[in-house]
Design an enzyme around this catalytic site. Structure first.
Site, PDB file in Angstrom:
ATOM      1  N   ASP A 289      61.321  61.408  13.272  1.00  0.00           N
ATOM      2  CA  ASP A 289      60.643  62.622  12.797  1.00  0.00           C
ATOM      3  C   ASP A 289      59.839  62.313  11.534  1.00  0.00           C
ATOM      4  OD1 ASP A 289      62.789  62.312  11.097  1.00  0.00           O
ATOM      5  OD2 ASP A 289      63.590  64.333  11.376  1.00  0.00           O
ATOM      6  N   SER A 290      59.895  61.044  11.082  1.00  0.00           N
ATOM      7  CA  SER A 290      58.990  60.596  10.017  1.00  0.00           C
ATOM      8  C   SER A 290      57.540  60.688  10.491  1.00  0.00           C
ATOM      9  CB  SER A 290      59.316  59.160   9.586  1.00  0.00           C
ATOM     10  OG  SER A 290      59.415  58.310  10.702  1.00  0.00           O
TER      11      SER A 290
ATOM     12  N   GLU B  44      70.922  63.790  12.683  1.00  0.00           N
ATOM     13  CA  GLU B  44      71.363  63.555  11.301  1.00  0.00           C
ATOM     14  C   GLU B  44      72.596  64.389  10.991  1.00  0.00           C
ATOM     15  OE1 GLU B  44      68.176  64.278   8.551  1.00  0.00           O
ATOM     16  OE2 GLU B  44      66.845  62.832   9.517  1.00  0.00           O
TER      17      GLU B  44
ATOM     18  N   GLU C 226      71.272  55.373   5.738  1.00  0.00           N
ATOM     19  CA  GLU C 226      70.041  55.321   4.942  1.00  0.00           C
ATOM     20  C   GLU C 226      70.344  55.407   3.453  1.00  0.00           C
ATOM     21  OE1 GLU C 226      66.895  57.824   6.367  1.00  0.00           O
ATOM     22  OE2 GLU C 226      65.670  57.542   4.582  1.00  0.00           O
TER      23      GLU C 226
ATOM     24  N   ASP D 221      64.227  61.180  17.597  1.00  0.00           N
ATOM     25  CA  ASP D 221      64.891  62.110  16.672  1.00  0.00           C
ATOM     26  C   ASP D 221      64.859  63.536  17.215  1.00  0.00           C
ATOM     27  OD1 ASP D 221      65.954  60.915  14.380  1.00  0.00           O
ATOM     28  OD2 ASP D 221      63.988  60.686  13.453  1.00  0.00           O
TER      29      ASP D 221
ATOM     30  N   LYS E 213      68.601  60.813  18.450  1.00  0.00           N
ATOM     31  CA  LYS E 213      69.272  60.612  17.160  1.00  0.00           C
ATOM     32  C   LYS E 213      69.412  61.965  16.478  1.00  0.00           C
ATOM     33  CE  LYS E 213      67.204  58.321  13.512  1.00  0.00           C
ATOM     34  NZ  LYS E 213      67.098  59.331  12.448  1.00  0.00           N
TER      35      LYS E 213
HETATM   36  O1  KIV Z   1      62.477  59.347  11.097  1.00  0.00           O
HETATM   37  C1  KIV Z   1      62.671  58.169  10.783  1.00  0.00           C
HETATM   38  O2  KIV Z   1      61.739  57.361  10.666  1.00  0.00           O
HETATM   39  C2  KIV Z   1      64.047  57.741  10.529  1.00  0.00           C
HETATM   40  C3  KIV Z   1      64.255  56.371   9.982  1.00  0.00           C
HETATM   41  C4  KIV Z   1      63.933  56.373   8.537  1.00  0.00           C
HETATM   42  C5  KIV Z   1      65.604  55.859  10.253  1.00  0.00           C
HETATM   43  O3  KIV Z   1      64.947  58.480  10.738  1.00  0.00           O
END
Ligand code: KIV
Length: 271
Positions: A51-52, A122, A189, A90, A120
């Site tokens: 989600d980055s 969090e 992280e 994510d 994924k």
């Molecule tokens: O969204 C992302 O890029 C991440 C990484 C920093 C692990 O969750």
């Protein structure tokens, strides 16, 4: 006799075998077809449709604004490019927290509409029900502990997490819980290297670090940071392997100059 060109895909089982053999796992982010193709052909083990993308692709300050539909768009572009890497996506903010039914629906949409291999999420104990529900549908889940950017407004800052004993203990408890629930791997992280080592030694599933020190079972970075495309993000854990911002700027400036001077196109570049 022709040599088989079939590529052996990385699965969650491959990753476990890598940990068992002490072989480090490489992971990078990807959000589009062209970049995913380069990373996959380079031999990366895991591609994370993170989600980055909210920061890197859309220019938002945080990961919070990105939607499930947008994540599915990015993920399906990556899936079309990749032959070997395991593709993890994510679940975005608001698509799973506090509601396991919604979590399951979100995970199923990602798997069905993008063709990715895993998701994924969090968090630890607070999202236990959502993790259980998603796993019960046969969707592999990667956990994410330590600095969890979807909770940035709770933390208030992007500083190193779990430096104090209480938070470190909670992280270890959460990691053990995620393993017990059936997560196939966990991202940690921005935590002290000593804690990254401890968690990796205490757990049997692979621990992938980003700012978690050298002793985790694998490493992940945001590709655009690693390639020097993003300029303004320079945390201590980041190693940049290229300065593509400058390279791309130089190439673009040359193109502009060639157009302005009528050097491009030349005789051979026209019909
Ligand atoms: O969204 C992302 O890029 C991440 C990484 C920093 C692990 O969750």
């Amino acid at each position: 006799m022709s040599v088989s060109k079939e590529v052996k895909r990385i699965t969650v089982h491959t990753l476990q075998a890598m940990k068992d053999k002490n072989e480090k796992i490489s992971m990078l982010t990807a959000y589009d077809y062209s970049m995913a193709r380069i990373l996959d052909e380079s031999g990366i083990d895991i591609l994370l449709v993170g989600d980055s993308a909210s920061n890197v692709m859309a220019g938002h300050e945080t990961t919070l604004p990105i939607t499930l539909d947008q994540m599915i768009y990015h993920a399906s572009s990556v899936v079309r490019a990749v032959k070997k890497a395991l593709i993890v996506v994510d679940l975005p903010f608001g698509s799973y927290q506090g509601n396991s039914t919604k979590a399951l629906e979100s995970a199923i949409r990602i798997m069905k509409e993008s063709g990715a291999h895993a998701i994924k999420m969090e968090g630890g104990q607070e999202i236990e029900d959502s993790i259980k529900r998603v796993l019960s549908a046969g969707v592999p889940v990667m956990g994410h502990l330590g600095l969890t950017p979807q909770s940035i407004y709770k933390f208030g800052t992007y500083v190193v997490r779990a430096k104090e004993q209480e938070e470190a203990m909670r992280l270890k408890r959460d990691a053990k819980l995620l393993e017990k629930l059936g997560c196939f791997a966990i991202v940690v992280e921005k935590i002290p290297a000593k804690l990254g080592k401890e968690v990796s030694e205490q757990l049997t599933v692979p621990i992938i670090g980003i700012g978690g020190g050298k002793d985790t079972d694998g490493q992940v970075l945001v590709t655009h940071d690693m390639l020097g495309i993003t300029k303004d993000f320079q945390p201590r854990f980041l190693r940049t392997y290229a300065d593509l911002f400058s390279e791309m700027k130089k190439a673009t400036q040359q193109y502009i100059a060639d157009v302005k001077s009528n050097d491009f196109p030349n005789e051979k570049e026209q019909y």
